[in-house]
Scaffold this motif. Sequence first.
Motif, PDB file in Angstrom:
ATOM      1  N   CYS A 177     109.303  29.538  85.377  1.00 32.30           N
ATOM      2  CA  CYS A 177     110.515  29.535  86.186  1.00 32.30           C
ATOM      3  C   CYS A 177     110.720  30.881  86.860  1.00 32.30           C
ATOM      4  O   CYS A 177     110.365  31.923  86.300  1.00 32.30           O
ATOM      5  CB  CYS A 177     111.731  29.233  85.317  1.00 32.30           C
ATOM      6  N   THR A 178     111.289  30.854  88.063  1.00 27.79           N
ATOM      7  CA  THR A 178     111.626  32.062  88.816  1.00 27.79           C
ATOM      8  C   THR A 178     113.027  31.917  89.397  1.00 27.79           C
ATOM      9  O   THR A 178     113.502  30.811  89.630  1.00 27.79           O
ATOM     10  CB  THR A 178     110.650  32.291  89.990  1.00 27.79           C
ATOM     11  N   SER A 179     113.671  33.057  89.638  1.00 28.84           N
ATOM     12  CA  SER A 179     114.975  33.019  90.282  1.00 28.84           C
ATOM     13  C   SER A 179     115.365  34.408  90.760  1.00 28.84           C
ATOM     14  O   SER A 179     114.963  35.409  90.180  1.00 28.84           O
ATOM     15  CB  SER A 179     116.046  32.516  89.319  1.00 28.84           C
ATOM     16  N   ILE A 180     116.156  34.462  91.823  1.00 29.80           N
ATOM     17  CA  ILE A 180     116.882  35.665  92.208  1.00 29.80           C
ATOM     18  C   ILE A 180     118.217  35.589  91.469  1.00 29.80           C
ATOM     19  O   ILE A 180     118.856  34.530  91.427  1.00 29.80           O
ATOM     20  CB  ILE A 180     117.119  35.715  93.730  1.00 29.80           C
ATOM     21  N   VAL A 181     118.637  36.702  90.877  1.00 32.00           N
ATOM     22  CA  VAL A 181     119.855  36.728  90.069  1.00 32.00           C
ATOM     23  C   VAL A 181     120.843  37.711  90.685  1.00 32.00           C
ATOM     24  O   VAL A 181     120.473  38.824  91.050  1.00 32.00           O
ATOM     25  CB  VAL A 181     119.535  37.158  88.621  1.00 32.00           C
ATOM     26  N   THR A 182     122.098  37.281  90.812  1.00 29.65           N
ATOM     27  CA  THR A 182     123.186  38.171  91.224  1.00 29.65           C
ATOM     28  C   THR A 182     124.204  38.156  90.105  1.00 29.65           C
ATOM     29  O   THR A 182     124.687  37.091  89.720  1.00 29.65           O
ATOM     30  CB  THR A 182     123.838  37.715  92.543  1.00 29.65           C
ATOM     31  N   GLY A 183     124.483  39.333  89.550  1.00 30.23           N
ATOM     32  CA  GLY A 183     125.358  39.383  88.376  1.00 30.23           C
ATOM     33  C   GLY A 183     124.701  38.602  87.257  1.00 30.23           C
ATOM     34  O   GLY A 183     123.605  38.924  86.822  1.00 30.23           O
ATOM     35  N   SER A 184     125.320  37.509  86.834  1.00 20.82           N
ATOM     36  CA  SER A 184     124.721  36.643  85.816  1.00 20.82           C
ATOM     37  C   SER A 184     124.432  35.247  86.374  1.00 20.82           C
ATOM     38  O   SER A 184     124.220  34.301  85.621  1.00 20.82           O
ATOM     39  CB  SER A 184     125.642  36.542  84.599  1.00 20.82           C
ATOM     40  N   THR A 185     124.408  35.123  87.710  1.00 18.10           N
ATOM     41  CA  THR A 185     124.207  33.833  88.357  1.00 18.10           C
ATOM     42  C   THR A 185     122.778  33.669  88.860  1.00 18.10           C
ATOM     43  O   THR A 185     122.279  34.519  89.603  1.00 18.10           O
ATOM     44  CB  THR A 185     125.170  33.678  89.561  1.00 18.10           C
ATOM     45  N   LEU A 186     122.112  32.590  88.449  1.00 22.44           N
ATOM     46  CA  LEU A 186     120.800  32.240  88.983  1.00 22.44           C
ATOM     47  C   LEU A 186     121.029  31.615  90.347  1.00 22.44           C
ATOM     48  O   LEU A 186     121.696  30.595  90.462  1.00 22.44           O
ATOM     49  CB  LEU A 186     120.083  31.252  88.064  1.00 22.44           C
ATOM     50  N   ARG A 187     120.489  32.226  91.408  1.00 21.61           N
ATOM     51  CA  ARG A 187     120.794  31.777  92.769  1.00 21.61           C
ATOM     52  C   ARG A 187     119.855  30.701  93.293  1.00 21.61           C
ATOM     53  O   ARG A 187     120.210  29.946  94.178  1.00 21.61           O
ATOM     54  CB  ARG A 187     120.746  32.975  93.720  1.00 21.61           C
ATOM     55  N   ASP A 188     118.626  30.661  92.817  1.00 21.49           N
ATOM     56  CA  ASP A 188     117.634  29.775  93.441  1.00 21.49           C
ATOM     57  C   ASP A 188     116.555  29.349  92.442  1.00 21.49           C
ATOM     58  O   ASP A 188     115.381  29.375  92.740  1.00 21.49           O
ATOM     59  CB  ASP A 188     116.993  30.477  94.637  1.00 21.49           C
ATOM     60  N   LEU A 189     116.972  28.964  91.268  1.00 24.14           N
ATOM     61  CA  LEU A 189     116.056  28.640  90.176  1.00 24.14           C
ATOM     62  C   LEU A 189     115.039  27.577  90.588  1.00 24.14           C
ATOM     63  O   LEU A 189     115.385  26.553  91.164  1.00 24.14           O
ATOM     64  CB  LEU A 189     116.845  28.144  88.968  1.00 24.14           C
ATOM     65  N   GLN A 190     113.779  27.868  90.305  1.00 27.21           N
ATOM     66  CA  GLN A 190     112.690  26.925  90.576  1.00 27.21           C
ATOM     67  C   GLN A 190     111.739  26.960  89.385  1.00 27.21           C
ATOM     68  O   GLN A 190     111.318  28.029  88.958  1.00 27.21           O
ATOM     69  CB  GLN A 190     111.947  27.326  91.854  1.00 27.21           C
ATOM     70  N   CYS A 191     111.395  25.785  88.843  1.00 24.71           N
ATOM     71  CA  CYS A 191     110.483  25.690  87.705  1.00 24.71           C
ATOM     72  C   CYS A 191     109.347  24.729  88.032  1.00 24.71           C
ATOM     73  O   CYS A 191     109.538  23.755  88.752  1.00 24.71           O
ATOM     74  CB  CYS A 191     111.210  25.189  86.463  1.00 24.71           C
ATOM     75  N   SER A 192     108.158  25.030  87.478  1.00 34.07           N
ATOM     76  CA  SER A 192     106.989  24.197  87.724  1.00 34.07           C
ATOM     77  C   SER A 192     105.955  24.460  86.640  1.00 34.07           C
ATOM     78  O   SER A 192     105.997  25.486  85.968  1.00 34.07           O
ATOM     79  CB  SER A 192     106.396  24.534  89.093  1.00 34.07           C
ATOM     80  N   SER A 193     105.005  23.561  86.507  1.00 35.48           N
ATOM     81  CA  SER A 193     103.880  23.788  85.598  1.00 35.48           C
ATOM     82  C   SER A 193     102.621  24.125  86.388  1.00 35.48           C
ATOM     83  O   SER A 193     101.535  24.160  85.841  1.00 35.48           O
ATOM     84  CB  SER A 193     103.640  22.560  84.719  1.00 35.48           C
TER      85      SER A 193
END
Length: 76
Positions: free
Chosen positions: A26-42
């Motif tokens: 999983c990857t994400s850009i985080v602002t404060g404690s908010t995941l802005r664009d979470l994407q997960c894959s295998s």
Amino acid sequence: MTSIVRYVKIDVTTAGREGGRDACVCTSIVTGSTLRDLQCSSGPDVWSLGANTLSVCTRALGGISDVAQKETEVRC
């Protein structure tokens, strides 16, 4: 109006996968404690979806299920 879209990318090698089994990455850009664009894959590489973050400080977050989680320093 100017915008900046930030992304996170993780490449996972075969050696990076626990015991050769597929793991959820999983990857994400985080602002404060908010995941802005979470994407997960295998898949072998994972890109976040992108987050328009011109007016806020951010950090990048990446993780492999139950193996590791890393994040960058905050960038403004």
